[in-house]
Design an enzyme around this catalytic site. Structure first.
Site, PDB file in Angstrom:
ATOM      1  N   ARG A 102      21.392  56.468  57.421  1.00 23.78           N
ATOM      2  CA  ARG A 102      21.178  55.300  56.565  1.00 23.78           C
ATOM      3  C   ARG A 102      19.670  55.094  56.511  1.00 23.78           C
ATOM      4  O   ARG A 102      19.059  54.670  57.495  1.00 23.78           O
ATOM      5  CB  ARG A 102      21.893  54.083  57.157  1.00 23.78           C
ATOM      6  N   HIS A 129      24.851  55.479  47.450  1.00 23.67           N
ATOM      7  CA  HIS A 129      25.717  55.017  48.549  1.00 23.67           C
ATOM      8  C   HIS A 129      27.131  55.572  48.322  1.00 23.67           C
ATOM      9  O   HIS A 129      28.080  54.827  48.074  1.00 23.67           O
ATOM     10  CB  HIS A 129      25.742  53.495  48.570  1.00 23.67           C
ATOM     11  N   GLN A 132      30.391  54.159  50.199  1.00 24.62           N
ATOM     12  CA  GLN A 132      30.880  52.898  49.660  1.00 24.62           C
ATOM     13  C   GLN A 132      31.777  53.145  48.457  1.00 24.62           C
ATOM     14  O   GLN A 132      32.850  52.552  48.319  1.00 24.62           O
ATOM     15  CB  GLN A 132      29.704  52.005  49.251  1.00 24.62           C
ATOM     16  N   ASP A 220      26.765  43.327  43.266  1.00 20.70           N
ATOM     17  CA  ASP A 220      26.080  43.511  44.540  1.00 20.70           C
ATOM     18  C   ASP A 220      24.975  42.457  44.603  1.00 20.70           C
ATOM     19  O   ASP A 220      24.698  41.764  43.614  1.00 20.70           O
ATOM     20  CB  ASP A 220      25.494  44.929  44.611  1.00 20.70           C
ATOM     21  N   CYS A 260      30.357  44.947  47.356  1.00 21.18           N
ATOM     22  CA  CYS A 260      30.212  45.839  48.510  1.00 21.18           C
ATOM     23  C   CYS A 260      29.729  45.111  49.767  1.00 21.18           C
ATOM     24  O   CYS A 260      29.689  45.721  50.832  1.00 21.18           O
ATOM     25  CB  CYS A 260      29.286  47.006  48.174  1.00 21.18           C
ATOM     26  N   ARG A 288      36.376  51.146  53.841  1.00 26.31           N
ATOM     27  CA  ARG A 288      35.253  51.965  54.300  1.00 26.31           C
ATOM     28  C   ARG A 288      35.685  52.824  55.494  1.00 26.31           C
ATOM     29  O   ARG A 288      35.349  54.004  55.583  1.00 26.31           O
ATOM     30  CB  ARG A 288      34.063  51.064  54.701  1.00 26.31           C
TER      31      ARG A 288
END
Length: 303
Positions: A102, A129, A132, A220, A260, A288
């Protein structure tokens, strides 16, 4: 397929296999059945950015699968003191069976993938991402019983999650409408790639018009990690680009609302939208775990 660095690394067949495997894993976990196919395998987890869902879901996922996850804060390993990404990748490949990272820069993941002899998984970068989005597709499939022939509407910043969503929609066959203020459109290279993959993409700055007949509404945060210096300007620029009851009302009656997380009620999404009957946000968050376990099995166990 060795790595998962971009959503474009996946074919439609790959996505279907991952989603089917994730659904099987989810069902078996609910029944208390054990799938320990990663016994005696270790996953290195490099984190340059803070995390709730990503860290917990990968760590629990490896544990569930019989393996071991090692948290590697970038400031605690030599990469934080100037060791090159290339050398880090080569060394960790001698110890581990896989790496998730990450990171701030997508280029870090590209270098890790190019120099590691073990699978590298993008756990978030400034450009994408994909983990996700696999959880999102699993959630959509659970509620819609399909992942194609729908209208997907993204409302807000054309950010890393948006980039991966656009690619995913192109691969699976969903129309994608990106609604954002002028100046916050998605990266042009991802727009081009989406169209190269056959995506039906529209970019607009008119939320109410875009939301008409939507099957999925997704948003988001307006201020992502790394954008904090622009917070005041962004809050002004994004005013009006909120998923709320007004947008839900013009969407399809069975529209699902997605986010998310983390969420800021009253900014990018209203409390009524995220906590209301159309919201699938916390199913998304749970998925997830299941989607990432499927990715780990596919890459680390060859399933």
């Amino acid at each position: 397929m060795k790595d998962l660095i971009s959503m474009a690394d996946l074919s439609l067949e790959d996505i279907r296999e991952i989603l089917d495997l994730a659904a099987e894993i989810k069902e078996k976990r609910s029944q208390g059945k054990i799938i320990d196919h990663l016994r005696n395998k270790s996953l290195g987890m490099i984190f340059e950015k803070s995390s709730t869902r990503t860290r917990v879901s990968f760590e629990v996922g490896m544990n569930d699968l019989g393996g071991h996850a090692i948290y590697l804060n970038a400031n605690d390993i030599q990469i934080g003191r100037g060791e090159t990404v290339e050398d880090t990748a080569k060394v960790l490949s001698r110890y581990l069976h896989g790496i998730i990272a990450r990171v701030y820069s997508h280029e870090t993941l590209v270098k890790l993938g190019a120099n590691a002899s073990i699978p590298v998984i993008n756990a978030l970068s400034d450009e994408e991402h994909p983990c996700q989005i696999l959880a999102d597709l699993l959630t959509i499939k659970e509620y819609k019983n399909r992942i194609s022939d729908m209208k997907f509407v993204w409302v807000g910043d054309g950010n890393n999650v948006c980039n991966s969503i656009m690619l995913a929609c192109a691969i699976v066959g969903m129309e994608i409408v990106v609604v954002c203020p002028k100046g916050y459109e998605p990266d042009e290279k991802y727009v081009i790639k989406t169209k190269e993959l056959g995506g039906v993409l529209t970019i607009t700055d008119k939320p109410l018009e875009a939301a008409k007949n939507a099957d999925v509404l997704y948003t988001d945060v307006w201020v992502s990690m790394g954008d904090e210096a622009e917070e005041e300007k962004r809050l002004k620029d994004f005013a009006g680009f909120q998923i709320n009851e007004e947008l839900i009302a013009v969407s399809k009656p069975d529209v699902i609302v997605m986010h998310c997380l983390p969420a800021h009620r009253g900014l990018e999404i209203s409390a009524g939208a995220i906590d209301g009957p159309h919201s699938v946000v916390f199913d998304q968050a749970e998925n997830r775990l299941h989607a990432q376990k499927a990715v780990l099995l596919k890459l680390l166990a060859g399933e």
